[in-house]
Design a protein around this motif. Structure first.
Motif, PDB file in Angstrom:
ATOM      1  N   HIS A   1       0.831  -1.208   0.000  1.00  0.00           N
ATOM      2  CA  HIS A   1       0.000   0.000   0.000  1.00  0.00           C
ATOM      3  C   HIS A   1       0.866   1.260   0.000  1.00  0.00           C
ATOM      4  O   HIS A   1       0.542   2.233  -0.681  1.00  0.00           O
ATOM      5  CB  HIS A   1      -0.944   0.018   1.207  1.00  0.00           C
ATOM      6  N   ARG A   2       1.964   1.246   0.759  1.00  0.00           N
ATOM      7  CA  ARG A   2       2.852   2.410   0.773  1.00  0.00           C
ATOM      8  C   ARG A   2       3.478   2.624  -0.597  1.00  0.00           C
ATOM      9  O   ARG A   2       3.589   3.754  -1.081  1.00  0.00           O
ATOM     10  CB  ARG A   2       3.938   2.246   1.840  1.00  0.00           C
ATOM     11  N   THR A   3       3.879   1.542  -1.241  1.00  0.00           N
ATOM     12  CA  THR A   3       4.463   1.642  -2.574  1.00  0.00           C
ATOM     13  C   THR A   3       3.453   2.201  -3.556  1.00  0.00           C
ATOM     14  O   THR A   3       3.766   3.080  -4.360  1.00  0.00           O
ATOM     15  CB  THR A   3       4.964   0.261  -3.051  1.00  0.00           C
ATOM     16  N   GLU A   4       2.216   1.697  -3.501  1.00  0.00           N
ATOM     17  CA  GLU A   4       1.169   2.202  -4.387  1.00  0.00           C
ATOM     18  C   GLU A   4       0.946   3.694  -4.172  1.00  0.00           C
ATOM     19  O   GLU A   4       0.766   4.447  -5.127  1.00  0.00           O
ATOM     20  CB  GLU A   4      -0.138   1.450  -4.145  1.00  0.00           C
ATOM     21  N   ALA A   5       0.967   4.131  -2.926  1.00  0.00           N
ATOM     22  CA  ALA A   5       0.750   5.544  -2.617  1.00  0.00           C
ATOM     23  C   ALA A   5       1.891   6.402  -3.177  1.00  0.00           C
ATOM     24  O   ALA A   5       1.653   7.482  -3.722  1.00  0.00           O
ATOM     25  CB  ALA A   5       0.627   5.753  -1.111  1.00  0.00           C
ATOM     26  N   ARG A   6       3.140   5.917  -3.041  1.00  0.00           N
ATOM     27  CA  ARG A   6       4.282   6.674  -3.581  1.00  0.00           C
ATOM     28  C   ARG A   6       4.214   6.759  -5.095  1.00  0.00           C
ATOM     29  O   ARG A   6       4.478   7.808  -5.690  1.00  0.00           O
ATOM     30  CB  ARG A   6       5.603   6.032  -3.151  1.00  0.00           C
ATOM     31  N   VAL A   7       3.867   5.667  -5.744  1.00  0.00           N
ATOM     32  CA  VAL A   7       3.781   5.657  -7.203  1.00  0.00           C
ATOM     33  C   VAL A   7       2.662   6.590  -7.662  1.00  0.00           C
ATOM     34  O   VAL A   7       2.836   7.354  -8.616  1.00  0.00           O
ATOM     35  CB  VAL A   7       3.562   4.222  -7.722  1.00  0.00           C
ATOM     36  N   ALA A   8       1.537   6.562  -6.970  1.00  0.00           N
ATOM     37  CA  ALA A   8       0.427   7.438  -7.331  1.00  0.00           C
ATOM     38  C   ALA A   8       0.823   8.903  -7.170  1.00  0.00           C
ATOM     39  O   ALA A   8       0.502   9.737  -8.026  1.00  0.00           O
ATOM     40  CB  ALA A   8      -0.797   7.116  -6.481  1.00  0.00           C
ATOM     41  N   ALA A   9       1.529   9.225  -6.096  1.00  0.00           N
ATOM     42  CA  ALA A   9       1.964  10.604  -5.871  1.00  0.00           C
ATOM     43  C   ALA A   9       2.947  11.036  -6.956  1.00  0.00           C
ATOM     44  O   ALA A   9       2.863  12.149  -7.484  1.00  0.00           O
ATOM     45  CB  ALA A   9       2.601  10.743  -4.495  1.00  0.00           C
ATOM     46  N   ARG A  10       3.868  10.156  -7.311  1.00  0.00           N
ATOM     47  CA  ARG A  10       4.834  10.471  -8.362  1.00  0.00           C
ATOM     48  C   ARG A  10       4.120  10.667  -9.699  1.00  0.00           C
ATOM     49  O   ARG A  10       4.410  11.602 -10.442  1.00  0.00           O
ATOM     50  CB  ARG A  10       5.863   9.359  -8.493  1.00  0.00           C
ATOM     51  N   ASP A  11       3.171   9.800 -10.008  1.00  0.00           N
ATOM     52  CA  ASP A  11       2.428   9.919 -11.262  1.00  0.00           C
ATOM     53  C   ASP A  11       1.638  11.221 -11.312  1.00  0.00           C
ATOM     54  O   ASP A  11       1.529  11.846 -12.362  1.00  0.00           O
ATOM     55  CB  ASP A  11       1.494   8.732 -11.452  1.00  0.00           C
ATOM     56  N   GLU A  12       1.096  11.627 -10.175  1.00  0.00           N
ATOM     57  CA  GLU A  12       0.336  12.878 -10.123  1.00  0.00           C
ATOM     58  C   GLU A  12       1.250  14.068 -10.418  1.00  0.00           C
ATOM     59  O   GLU A  12       0.886  14.979 -11.158  1.00  0.00           O
ATOM     60  CB  GLU A  12      -0.330  13.048  -8.755  1.00  0.00           C
ATOM     61  N   VAL A  13       2.449  14.058  -9.861  1.00  0.00           N
ATOM     62  CA  VAL A  13       3.415  15.138 -10.116  1.00  0.00           C
ATOM     63  C   VAL A  13       3.773  15.156 -11.599  1.00  0.00           C
ATOM     64  O   VAL A  13       3.841  16.221 -12.216  1.00  0.00           O
ATOM     65  CB  VAL A  13       4.678  14.965  -9.243  1.00  0.00           C
ATOM     66  N   LEU A  14       3.985  13.986 -12.183  1.00  0.00           N
ATOM     67  CA  LEU A  14       4.323  13.930 -13.605  1.00  0.00           C
ATOM     68  C   LEU A  14       3.174  14.439 -14.466  1.00  0.00           C
ATOM     69  O   LEU A  14       3.398  15.111 -15.462  1.00  0.00           O
ATOM     70  CB  LEU A  14       4.691  12.499 -14.004  1.00  0.00           C
ATOM     71  N   ARG A  15       1.938  14.144 -14.074  1.00  0.00           N
ATOM     72  CA  ARG A  15       0.790  14.654 -14.828  1.00  0.00           C
ATOM     73  C   ARG A  15       0.737  16.174 -14.765  1.00  0.00           C
ATOM     74  O   ARG A  15       0.417  16.830 -15.746  1.00  0.00           O
ATOM     75  CB  ARG A  15      -0.508  14.070 -14.273  1.00  0.00           C
ATOM     76  N   GLU A  16       1.043  16.731 -13.585  1.00  0.00           N
ATOM     77  CA  GLU A  16       1.028  18.184 -13.433  1.00  0.00           C
ATOM     78  C   GLU A  16       2.099  18.826 -14.305  1.00  0.00           C
ATOM     79  O   GLU A  16       1.866  19.844 -14.945  1.00  0.00           O
ATOM     80  CB  GLU A  16       1.237  18.574 -11.971  1.00  0.00           C
ATOM     81  N   VAL A  17       3.278  18.217 -14.353  1.00  0.00           N
ATOM     82  CA  VAL A  17       4.366  18.754 -15.166  1.00  0.00           C
ATOM     83  C   VAL A  17       3.996  18.661 -16.642  1.00  0.00           C
ATOM     84  O   VAL A  17       4.186  19.601 -17.405  1.00  0.00           O
ATOM     85  CB  VAL A  17       5.687  17.998 -14.883  1.00  0.00           C
ATOM     86  N   ASP A  18       3.453  17.527 -17.070  1.00  0.00           N
ATOM     87  CA  ASP A  18       3.077  17.347 -18.468  1.00  0.00           C
ATOM     88  C   ASP A  18       1.931  18.262 -18.871  1.00  0.00           C
ATOM     89  O   ASP A  18       1.812  18.644 -20.026  1.00  0.00           O
ATOM     90  CB  ASP A  18       2.673  15.897 -18.742  1.00  0.00           C
ATOM     91  N   GLY A  19       1.098  18.644 -17.917  1.00  0.00           N
ATOM     92  CA  GLY A  19      -0.067  19.465 -18.222  1.00  0.00           C
ATOM     93  C   GLY A  19       0.235  20.946 -18.342  1.00  0.00           C
ATOM     94  O   GLY A  19      -0.564  21.708 -18.858  1.00  0.00           O
ATOM     95  N   LYS A  20       1.410  21.384 -17.869  1.00  0.00           N
ATOM     96  CA  LYS A  20       1.760  22.800 -17.923  1.00  0.00           C
ATOM     97  C   LYS A  20       2.181  23.183 -19.338  1.00  0.00           C
ATOM     98  O   LYS A  20       2.817  22.392 -20.046  1.00  0.00           O
ATOM     99  CB  LYS A  20       2.905  23.107 -16.944  1.00  0.00           C
ATOM    100  N   PRO A  21       1.830  24.382 -19.761  1.00  0.00           N
ATOM    101  CA  PRO A  21       2.249  24.819 -21.095  1.00  0.00           C
ATOM    102  C   PRO A  21       3.780  24.933 -21.153  1.00  0.00           C
ATOM    103  O   PRO A  21       4.418  25.340 -20.183  1.00  0.00           O
ATOM    104  CB  PRO A  21       1.604  26.199 -21.257  1.00  0.00           C
ATOM    105  N   ARG A  22       4.313  24.593 -22.288  1.00  0.00           N
ATOM    106  CA  ARG A  22       5.770  24.623 -22.449  1.00  0.00           C
ATOM    107  C   ARG A  22       6.169  25.927 -23.145  1.00  0.00           C
ATOM    108  O   ARG A  22       5.470  26.421 -24.019  1.00  0.00           O
ATOM    109  CB  ARG A  22       6.225  23.445 -23.265  1.00  0.00           C
ATOM    110  N   ASP A  23       7.315  26.419 -22.737  1.00  0.00           N
ATOM    111  CA  ASP A  23       7.860  27.608 -23.393  1.00  0.00           C
ATOM    112  C   ASP A  23       8.436  27.200 -24.735  1.00  0.00           C
ATOM    113  O   ASP A  23       9.182  26.225 -24.843  1.00  0.00           O
ATOM    114  CB  ASP A  23       8.974  28.241 -22.537  1.00  0.00           C
ATOM    115  N   ILE A  24       8.075  27.946 -25.754  1.00  0.00           N
ATOM    116  CA  ILE A  24       8.586  27.643 -27.093  1.00  0.00           C
ATOM    117  C   ILE A  24       9.834  28.505 -27.318  1.00  0.00           C
ATOM    118  O   ILE A  24       9.805  29.714 -27.208  1.00  0.00           O
ATOM    119  CB  ILE A  24       7.531  27.966 -28.172  1.00  0.00           C
ATOM    120  N   GLU A  25      10.907  27.795 -27.581  1.00  0.00           N
ATOM    121  CA  GLU A  25      12.158  28.495 -27.842  1.00  0.00           C
ATOM    122  C   GLU A  25      12.242  28.815 -29.331  1.00  0.00           C
ATOM    123  O   GLU A  25      11.904  28.000 -30.164  1.00  0.00           O
ATOM    124  CB  GLU A  25      13.332  27.644 -27.406  1.00  0.00           C
ATOM    125  N   GLY A  26      12.642  29.994 -29.655  1.00  0.00           N
ATOM    126  CA  GLY A  26      12.622  30.309 -31.058  1.00  0.00           C
ATOM    127  C   GLY A  26      13.814  30.979 -31.490  1.00  0.00           C
ATOM    128  O   GLY A  26      14.455  31.179 -32.345  1.00  0.00           O
TER     129      GLY A  26
END
Length: 66
Positions: free
Chosen positions: A41-66
């Protein structure tokens, strides 16, 4: 709670009793099983928390370098 009866190798049970520091085979095996479940259960909770952080990072708009 329902009870289940199983057969285990005596050497395995003795090793579990020694590692758990418990003199009763039933209690020793129950402690190991409960610990294993809690660890899962602790492992599942850590993985879920990590996945949530990754979703937040992926969901943020990216700066376009030009």
């Amino acid at each position: 709670m329902a009870k289940v009866t199983i057969s285990l190798d005596a050497e395995l049970v003795v090793e579990v009793m020694v590692l758990a520091g418990v003199g009763n085979p039933q209690d020793a095996v129950e402690l190991v099983v409960r610990d294993h479940i809690q660890r899962g259960h602790r492992t599942e909770a850590r993985v879920a928390a990590r996945d949530e952080v990754l979703r937040e990072v992926d969901g943020k708009p990216r700066d376009i370098e030009g």
